[in-house]
Design an enzyme around this catalytic site. Structure first.
Site, PDB file in Angstrom:
ATOM      1  N   SER A 119       0.816  -1.213   0.000  1.00 22.09           N
ATOM      2  CA  SER A 119       0.000   0.000   0.000  1.00 22.09           C
ATOM      3  C   SER A 119       0.844   1.256   0.000  1.00 22.09           C
ATOM      4  O   SER A 119       0.303   2.349  -0.104  1.00 22.09           O
ATOM      5  CB  SER A 119      -0.945  -0.001   1.194  1.00 22.09           C
ATOM      6  OG  SER A 119      -0.537  -0.845   2.193  1.00 22.09           O
ATOM      7  N   HIS A 140      -1.861  -2.638  -6.674  1.00 25.43           N
ATOM      8  CA  HIS A 140      -2.444  -2.307  -5.369  1.00 25.43           C
ATOM      9  C   HIS A 140      -3.965  -2.369  -5.431  1.00 25.43           C
ATOM     10  O   HIS A 140      -4.612  -1.500  -6.016  1.00 25.43           O
ATOM     11  CB  HIS A 140      -1.951  -0.897  -4.956  1.00 25.43           C
ATOM     12  CG  HIS A 140      -2.460  -0.459  -3.632  1.00 25.43           C
ATOM     13  ND1 HIS A 140      -2.739   0.852  -3.329  1.00 25.43           N
ATOM     14  CD2 HIS A 140      -2.744  -1.162  -2.504  1.00 25.43           C
ATOM     15  CE1 HIS A 140      -3.181   0.922  -2.082  1.00 25.43           C
ATOM     16  NE2 HIS A 140      -3.192  -0.277  -1.562  1.00 25.43           N
ATOM     17  N   GLU A 152      -4.585   0.192  -8.339  1.00 33.59           N
ATOM     18  CA  GLU A 152      -3.534   1.172  -8.622  1.00 33.59           C
ATOM     19  C   GLU A 152      -2.337   0.385  -9.162  1.00 33.59           C
ATOM     20  O   GLU A 152      -1.881  -0.554  -8.505  1.00 33.59           O
ATOM     21  CB  GLU A 152      -3.142   1.844  -7.284  1.00 33.59           C
ATOM     22  CG  GLU A 152      -2.929   3.301  -7.317  1.00 33.59           C
ATOM     23  CD  GLU A 152      -2.615   3.866  -5.933  1.00 33.59           C
ATOM     24  OE1 GLU A 152      -2.558   3.140  -4.916  1.00 33.59           O
ATOM     25  OE2 GLU A 152      -2.386   5.073  -5.886  1.00 33.59           O
ATOM     26  N   ASN A 190      -3.180   5.999  -0.966  1.00 32.90           N
ATOM     27  CA  ASN A 190      -2.917   6.129   0.469  1.00 32.90           C
ATOM     28  C   ASN A 190      -2.251   7.447   0.845  1.00 32.90           C
ATOM     29  O   ASN A 190      -2.287   7.841   2.005  1.00 32.90           O
ATOM     30  CB  ASN A 190      -2.111   4.934   0.962  1.00 32.90           C
ATOM     31  CG  ASN A 190      -3.028   3.726   1.077  1.00 32.90           C
ATOM     32  OD1 ASN A 190      -4.207   3.864   1.389  1.00 32.90           O
ATOM     33  ND2 ASN A 190      -2.501   2.555   0.788  1.00 32.90           N
TER      34      ASN A 190
END
Ligand code: CAA
Length: 282
Positions: A119, A140, A152, A190
């Site tokens: 992440s 991701h 992602e 994130n």
């Protein structure tokens, strides 16, 4: 490159979800973890998720059985040598991931793509540890993987165009929308999400409002499906803390400092849903 077998390392909530959506493409999947109880729990997670789709009429029962049947659970790392791509979904610990990728880089035949569901950790650094940085990439997924549409896709400095194209196509076949991001700490998802969750922890710690009130403000005021503290519990507070630490050290900027209350909860073993207690009790 043609992908017929997908390997997934780590049978936690992310790994199980990835194995499920990979098997739903019709491919064989090897779901590997270090202990049989982990792979059994991962298979139970997959079964539970597929049952929900069947109960809602979104998936025929026979197809759910076929998806499960395409997933081979294993505790042997050697089983991954058969995969055309290995997607890692273990805990957010850079040295553990680097050790794993160094092993996979030797175990898997040349041409096998290695991908990380990290992440926040640098894809370039993980790729270097694997010894095959051109065939290394970030993939991701979002939790819960079977429902969330985004993947992602993060290119490391040396990721080849061919690796990226293969992974983008695979993500689409999994029913996802892949979005490319560059290799900065926390990538896009994130870098933006976690400071918000961390700020919610500060608001709670400073007594701005109770946990339920903070979550209600964000749900009703911003139409978020879950409040930030409930979402942090859902992601896992240890994972949230690891991501904040990567942002904090990666940007060397105190605006990303982890909230002390988040740290305290992790130290107390209150990790959110998975441990039965976090900001809420489960
Ligand atoms: N598999 C299949 N179905 C599932 C499921 C799963 N794993 N989880 C939930 N569902 C189904 C439920 O059965 C339910 O179906 P019905 O509506 O038909 O009853 C439906 O999904 C909704 O679930 P719930 O009623 O339990 O709860 P909800 O309406 O709040 O939805 C949610 C759940 C989809 C998780 C929603 O709350 C949500 O979108 N939350 C935000 C999730 C999010 O932000 N994820 C990203 C986290 S960040 C991340 O993952 C990246 C990282 O690196 C940290």
């Amino acid at each position: 490159m043609a992908i017929s077998t997908v390997g997934v390392v780590g049978a936690g909530q992310m790994g199980a979800g990835i194995a499920q959506v990979a098997a739903a493409t019709g491919r064989s999947v090897i779901l590997q973890d270090i202990a049989s109880e982990f792979v059994e729990r991962g298979m139970a997670t997959i079964h539970g998720s597929l049952e929900k789709f069947v109960a809602k009429g979104k998936l025929p029962a026979g197809e759910a059985d076929a998806i499960e049947g395409r997933i081979t659970p294993s505790v042997e790392q050697g089983a991954l040598a058969k995969a055309d791509i290995v997607i890692e979904a273990i805990i957010e610990d850079q040295s553990l991931k680097e050790g794993l990728f160094a092993t996979l880089g030797k175990l898997c035949p040349p041409g096998t793509i290695l991908a990380s569901n990290t992440s926040s950790i640098s894809i370039t650094e993980l790729g270097k540890a694997s010894g095959r940085p051109t065939e290394f990439i970030g993939m991701h997924f979002m939790n819960p993987v079977p429902l969330m549409e985004l993947v992602e896709v993060i290119r490391g400095r040396e990721t080849s165009d061919a690796t990226c194209a293969t992974v983008m196509a695979l993500a689409r076949e999994m029913g996802k929308t892949p979005v490319e991001a560059n290799d900065f700490p926390g990538f896009v998802a994130n870098r933006i999400l976690l400071p918000m969750l961390n700020e919610a922890c500060f608001a709670l710690m400073e007594g701005v409002a109770e946990a339920e009130a903070i979550d209600t403000v964000m749900k009703l005021g911003m139409n978020h499906p879950m409040g930030p503290l409930a979402l942090a519990d859902y992601i896992g507070l240890d994972t949230c803390l690891s991501i904040m630490e990567v942002l904090h050290s990666g940007f060397d900027d105190d605006k990303y400092r982890p909230c002390p209350l988040l740290r305290e909860k992790v130290e107390a073993g209150h990790l959110g849903r998975k441990s039965g207690r976090g900001f809420y009790e489960y």
